[in-house]
Scaffold this motif. Sequence first.
Motif, PDB file in Angstrom:
ATOM      1  N   ILE A  25       0.423  -1.593  -0.242  1.00 21.45           N
ATOM      2  CA  ILE A  25       0.088  -0.107  -0.184  1.00 21.45           C
ATOM      3  C   ILE A  25       0.724   1.282  -0.141  1.00 21.45           C
ATOM      4  CG2 ILE A  25      -2.137   0.983   1.025  1.00 21.45           C
ATOM      5  CD1 ILE A  25      -2.667  -2.043   0.208  1.00 21.45           C
ATOM      6  N   LEU A  26       0.975   2.044  -0.946  1.00 13.71           N
ATOM      7  CA  LEU A  26       1.423   3.103  -1.196  1.00 13.71           C
ATOM      8  C   LEU A  26       0.722   4.368  -0.372  1.00 13.71           C
ATOM      9  CD1 LEU A  26       3.888   4.955  -2.472  1.00 13.71           C
ATOM     10  CD2 LEU A  26       2.128   5.407  -4.514  1.00 13.71           C
ATOM     11  N   VAL A  27       1.073   5.050   0.692  1.00 13.90           N
ATOM     12  CA  VAL A  27       0.341   5.651   1.717  1.00 13.90           C
ATOM     13  C   VAL A  27       1.379   7.341   1.503  1.00 13.90           C
ATOM     14  CG1 VAL A  27      -0.441   6.301   3.877  1.00 13.90           C
ATOM     15  CG2 VAL A  27      -0.237   3.475   3.391  1.00 13.90           C
ATOM     16  N   HIS A  28       0.157   8.318   1.481  1.00 17.77           N
ATOM     17  CA  HIS A  28       0.005  10.006   1.468  1.00 17.77           C
ATOM     18  C   HIS A  28      -0.559   9.945   2.662  1.00 17.77           C
ATOM     19  CE1 HIS A  28       1.394  13.645   0.046  1.00 17.77           C
ATOM     20  NE2 HIS A  28       1.822  13.108   0.449  1.00 17.77           N
ATOM     21  N   GLU A  29       0.133  10.482   3.986  1.00 16.14           N
ATOM     22  CA  GLU A  29      -0.610  11.386   5.012  1.00 16.14           C
ATOM     23  C   GLU A  29      -1.073  13.245   4.649  1.00 16.14           C
ATOM     24  OE1 GLU A  29       1.463   9.955   8.326  1.00 16.14           O
ATOM     25  OE2 GLU A  29       0.290   7.614   8.412  1.00 16.14           O
ATOM     26  N   LEU A  30      -1.815  12.964   4.022  1.00 18.39           N
ATOM     27  CA  LEU A  30      -1.833  14.848   3.856  1.00 18.39           C
ATOM     28  C   LEU A  30      -2.282  15.460   4.596  1.00 18.39           C
ATOM     29  CD1 LEU A  30      -3.468  14.437  -0.321  1.00 18.39           C
ATOM     30  CD2 LEU A  30      -1.052  15.285   0.153  1.00 18.39           C
ATOM     31  N   PRO A  31      -2.141  17.000   4.645  1.00 16.22           N
ATOM     32  CA  PRO A  31      -3.046  17.584   6.194  1.00 16.22           C
ATOM     33  C   PRO A  31      -4.543  17.365   5.707  1.00 16.22           C
ATOM     34  CG  PRO A  31      -1.711  19.144   4.808  1.00 16.22           C
ATOM     35  CD  PRO A  31      -1.202  17.665   4.259  1.00 16.22           C
ATOM     36  N   GLU A  32      -4.959  17.261   4.560  1.00 16.21           N
ATOM     37  CA  GLU A  32      -6.628  16.900   4.853  1.00 16.21           C
ATOM     38  C   GLU A  32      -6.771  15.409   4.644  1.00 16.21           C
ATOM     39  OE1 GLU A  32      -5.373  18.675   0.681  1.00 16.21           O
ATOM     40  OE2 GLU A  32      -4.333  18.306   2.834  1.00 16.21           O
ATOM     41  N   GLY A  33      -5.811  14.816   4.640  1.00 19.01           N
ATOM     42  CA  GLY A  33      -6.773  13.205   5.327  1.00 19.01           C
ATOM     43  C   GLY A  33      -5.494  12.479   4.777  1.00 19.01           C
ATOM     44  N   ILE A  34      -5.576  10.902   5.099  1.00 18.96           N
ATOM     45  CA  ILE A  34      -4.630   9.809   4.438  1.00 18.96           C
ATOM     46  C   ILE A  34      -5.316   9.542   2.719  1.00 18.96           C
ATOM     47  CG2 ILE A  34      -4.134   7.983   4.506  1.00 18.96           C
ATOM     48  CD1 ILE A  34      -3.657   8.227   7.853  1.00 18.96           C
ATOM     49  N   VAL A  35      -4.554   9.757   2.225  1.00 17.56           N
ATOM     50  CA  VAL A  35      -4.744   8.934   1.341  1.00 17.56           C
ATOM     51  C   VAL A  35      -4.198   7.851   0.989  1.00 17.56           C
ATOM     52  CG1 VAL A  35      -5.594  10.511  -0.561  1.00 17.56           C
ATOM     53  CG2 VAL A  35      -3.452  10.349  -0.428  1.00 17.56           C
ATOM     54  N   ALA A  36      -4.148   6.363   0.016  1.00 19.77           N
ATOM     55  CA  ALA A  36      -3.567   5.263  -0.076  1.00 19.77           C
ATOM     56  C   ALA A  36      -4.125   4.017  -1.438  1.00 19.77           C
ATOM     57  CB  ALA A  36      -3.855   4.464   1.652  1.00 19.77           C
ATOM     58  N   GLY A 144      14.088  12.383  -2.891  1.00 21.47           N
ATOM     59  CA  GLY A 144      15.480  12.067  -2.298  1.00 21.47           C
ATOM     60  C   GLY A 144      14.692  11.810  -0.709  1.00 21.47           C
ATOM     61  N   HIS A 145      13.322  11.158  -0.523  1.00 19.54           N
ATOM     62  CA  HIS A 145      12.712  11.215   0.957  1.00 19.54           C
ATOM     63  C   HIS A 145      12.987   9.580   0.954  1.00 19.54           C
ATOM     64  CE1 HIS A 145       9.232  10.365   3.354  1.00 19.54           C
ATOM     65  NE2 HIS A 145       8.785   9.919   3.190  1.00 19.54           N
ATOM     66  N   HIS A 146      12.985   8.747   2.505  1.00 22.87           N
ATOM     67  CA  HIS A 146      12.790   7.562   2.087  1.00 22.87           C
ATOM     68  C   HIS A 146      11.682   7.077   2.405  1.00 22.87           C
ATOM     69  CE1 HIS A 146      14.144   3.352   2.669  1.00 22.87           C
ATOM     70  NE2 HIS A 146      15.367   3.831   2.833  1.00 22.87           N
ATOM     71  N   PHE A 147      11.246   5.869   1.541  1.00 22.92           N
ATOM     72  CA  PHE A 147       9.489   5.139   1.638  1.00 22.92           C
ATOM     73  C   PHE A 147       9.697   4.701   3.337  1.00 22.92           C
ATOM     74  CE2 PHE A 147       9.507   4.979  -2.619  1.00 22.92           C
ATOM     75  CZ  PHE A 147       8.955   6.333  -2.970  1.00 22.92           C
ATOM     76  N   THR A 148      10.352   4.521   4.159  1.00 24.82           N
ATOM     77  CA  THR A 148      10.081   3.573   5.364  1.00 24.82           C
ATOM     78  C   THR A 148      10.063   5.509   6.392  1.00 24.82           C
ATOM     79  OG1 THR A 148      12.380   4.475   6.146  1.00 24.82           O
ATOM     80  CG2 THR A 148      11.422   2.464   5.581  1.00 24.82           C
ATOM     81  N   GLU A 149       9.848   6.189   6.344  1.00 25.60           N
ATOM     82  CA  GLU A 149       9.719   7.379   6.415  1.00 25.60           C
ATOM     83  C   GLU A 149       7.785   8.562   6.053  1.00 25.60           C
ATOM     84  OE1 GLU A 149      13.077   9.806   6.038  1.00 25.60           O
ATOM     85  OE2 GLU A 149      13.870   8.260   7.195  1.00 25.60           O
ATOM     86  N   ARG A 150       7.362   8.703   7.265  1.00 25.07           N
ATOM     87  CA  ARG A 150       5.872   9.289   6.632  1.00 25.07           C
ATOM     88  C   ARG A 150       6.567  10.565   6.742  1.00 25.07           C
ATOM     89  NH1 ARG A 150       4.400   5.530  11.017  1.00 25.07           N
ATOM     90  NH2 ARG A 150       1.822   5.123  10.706  1.00 25.07           N
ATOM     91  N   PRO A 151       5.961  11.302   5.359  1.00 23.70           N
ATOM     92  CA  PRO A 151       4.151  11.648   5.634  1.00 23.70           C
ATOM     93  C   PRO A 151       4.260  10.346   4.169  1.00 23.70           C
ATOM     94  CG  PRO A 151       4.658  13.416   4.769  1.00 23.70           C
ATOM     95  CD  PRO A 151       6.111  13.088   5.593  1.00 23.70           C
TER      96      PRO A 151
END
Length: 196
Positions: A25-36, A144-151
């Motif tokens: 599951i690809l997850v993005h925690e946005l200020p407005e909510g989570i999309v996955a 350059g972000h790492h996929f183990t880290e939020r958001p």
Amino acid sequence: MFTPLTADFYEAPTLELSRSLLGQILVHELPEGIVAGRIVETEAYMGAEDRAAHSFGNRRTKRTEVMFGRAGLVYTYQMHTHTLINVVSGPVDTPRAILIRAVEPVEGIDLMAELRGRHLPIKQWTSGPGKLTKAMGITMEYYGHHFTERPLYIAEGEPVHAIAAGPRVGIGNSLEAVSYPYRFFEQDNPFVSKFR
């Protein structure tokens, strides 16, 4: 609710990792909510020896630099008006990456509709690499972000049992690399991009 996969998940060889990413599951925690979205299609780029890869011949530029880093880093790049997102793979200094080509929406459906345009049928929201980043609010800033880290991260999903493989899409000028079967997808999933 979602927990990032640990760094060792990304240590697998590139083609193996391309298949293992299916169902996660690809997850993005946005200020407005989570999309996955559940990953249903990937494409592997094998670096120095792969004519279709940005890093063919170990080409090291500002754009490809992150591919020389550790596995699990985010490689984003622009193509026309789209942002495309890749998972860096392989040992350090072996510039390989896996393009996430399509996901099936699983969380934040309303927010995705907002980001992609409510007039579009859901099957068109995330059925392509430029579409899914729009639907999930993913921008170039994650380079350059790492996929183990939020958001922005990849969480554990369910393994995919019916995996098909075929040639990659849209790499017409790359000679022998055109026919490499490095595109992996969940068979019969309606969110897999249309192969032209």
